[in-house]
Design an enzyme around this catalytic site. Sequence first.
Site, short mmCIF file in Angstrom:
data_model
loop_
_atom_site.label_atom_id
_atom_site.label_comp_id
_atom_site.label_asym_id
_atom_site.label_seq_id
_atom_site.Cartn_x
_atom_site.Cartn_y
_atom_site.Cartn_z
N PRO A 11 0.76 -1.28 -0.15
CA PRO A 11 -0.20 -0.11 -0.06
C PRO A 11 0.65 1.25 0.00
CG PRO A 11 -0.15 -0.89 2.23
CD PRO A 11 0.43 -2.14 1.18
N ASN A 12 0.28 2.16 -0.66
CA ASN A 12 0.76 3.54 -0.71
C ASN A 12 2.24 3.66 -1.55
OD1 ASN A 12 -1.21 5.05 0.65
ND2 ASN A 12 -0.54 4.02 2.47
N ARG A 19 4.96 12.25 -3.20
CA ARG A 19 4.90 12.89 -1.78
C ARG A 19 6.11 12.37 -1.08
NH1 ARG A 19 0.84 14.45 -3.64
NH2 ARG A 19 -1.39 14.47 -2.72
N TYR A 24 11.52 9.09 0.99
CA TYR A 24 11.25 7.87 0.02
C TYR A 24 12.17 8.23 -1.26
CZ TYR A 24 8.20 5.90 3.36
OH TYR A 24 7.66 5.38 4.41
N ASN A 75 7.96 -5.73 -1.47
CA ASN A 75 8.15 -4.36 -0.34
C ASN A 75 6.76 -4.33 0.08
OD1 ASN A 75 8.12 -2.33 0.95
ND2 ASN A 75 9.06 -1.13 -0.55
N ALA A 78 3.33 -0.93 4.52
CA ALA A 78 2.89 -0.76 6.06
C ALA A 78 2.37 -2.44 6.49
CB ALA A 78 1.93 -0.03 6.05
N GLU A 99 12.63 -9.82 0.76
CA GLU A 99 11.86 -8.61 1.41
C GLU A 99 12.78 -7.42 1.04
OE1 GLU A 99 11.01 -8.90 5.57
OE2 GLU A 99 10.11 -7.02 5.58
N HIS A 101 12.81 -2.94 1.39
CA HIS A 101 12.31 -1.65 1.85
C HIS A 101 13.33 -0.74 1.51
CE1 HIS A 101 9.45 -3.61 4.61
NE2 HIS A 101 10.52 -4.49 4.97
N ARG A 108 14.01 3.92 11.86
CA ARG A 108 12.90 4.74 11.79
C ARG A 108 11.97 4.50 13.20
NH1 ARG A 108 9.74 4.46 6.26
NH2 ARG A 108 8.78 6.58 7.34
O1 CA2 Z 1 10.61 1.67 3.39
C1 CA2 Z 1 9.87 1.30 2.79
O2 CA2 Z 1 10.01 0.67 1.62
C2 CA2 Z 1 8.65 0.87 3.36
O3 CA2 Z 1 8.22 -0.52 3.08
C3 CA2 Z 1 7.63 1.51 2.78
C4 CA2 Z 1 6.21 1.80 3.47
C5 CA2 Z 1 6.50 1.95 4.95
O4 CA2 Z 1 5.18 1.77 5.77
C6 CA2 Z 1 7.33 0.91 5.48
O5 CA2 Z 1 7.56 1.05 6.97
C7 CA2 Z 1 8.62 1.09 4.89
C8 CA2 Z 1 5.55 3.11 3.04
C9 CA2 Z 1 5.20 3.18 1.66
C10 CA2 Z 1 4.42 4.55 1.29
O6 CA2 Z 1 5.44 5.06 0.55
C11 CA2 Z 1 4.96 6.55 0.40
C12 CA2 Z 1 5.14 6.98 -0.62
C13 CA2 Z 1 5.00 8.42 -0.82
C14 CA2 Z 1 4.61 9.15 0.10
C15 CA2 Z 1 4.21 8.71 1.40
C16 CA2 Z 1 4.33 7.24 1.55
#
Ligand code: CA2
Length: 148
Positions: A11-12, A19, A24, A75, A78, A99, A101, A108
């Site tokens: 997700p996201n 963003r 990121y 990946n 969340a 996996e 990230h 974090r």
């Molecule tokens: O570091 C990573 O790749 C994560 O899997 C990214 C997830 C986060 O919940 C994990 O803890 C670590 C978040 C992906 C959301 O991506 C966004 C992209 C743009 C703006 C906000 C979030």
Amino acid sequence: MAKRILVLNGPNLNMLGLREPETYGSDTLADIEAMCSSEGKNLGLSVDFRQSNLEGELVTWIQQARGNFDAIVINPAAYSHTSVAIHDALRIADMPVVEVHLTNIHARERFRHHSYVSAVAAGVICGLGPVGYKLALVALAERLSKAA
Ligand code: CA2
């Protein structure tokens, strides 16, 4: 025949590059997909790259991987920190999982330090940004060539 790799994104991750670039980076998910497809070609792998915001859809894709793919890069975003369902599906899939990230989840917030996926992964890459996906493909190409 080329080894088949399923690359899953949770997700996201479709919001990458749009963003929070300070966390990121500026690459979009489409940029990462293009990098995976180019690296896949270099390594002689066939790469199927997908993203979903839905836990159940990710579980279904993992279930369908049996017989259709040789390994999974994921990946879970969340869902890494919450999903016993994805953990169980990956365990049942019974194929190598890496996996990935983008960020170093251990540097974090505390709630990101534990991943339910890590226990069923052959390896975990975190904190290296998009190149982590490329490294995951290199590691799987090496592993699958030995298993063949
Ligand atoms: O570091 C990573 O790749 C994560 O899997 C990214 C997830 C986060 O919940 C994990 O803890 C670590 C978040 C992906 C959301 O991506 C966004 C992209 C743009 C703006 C906000 C979030």
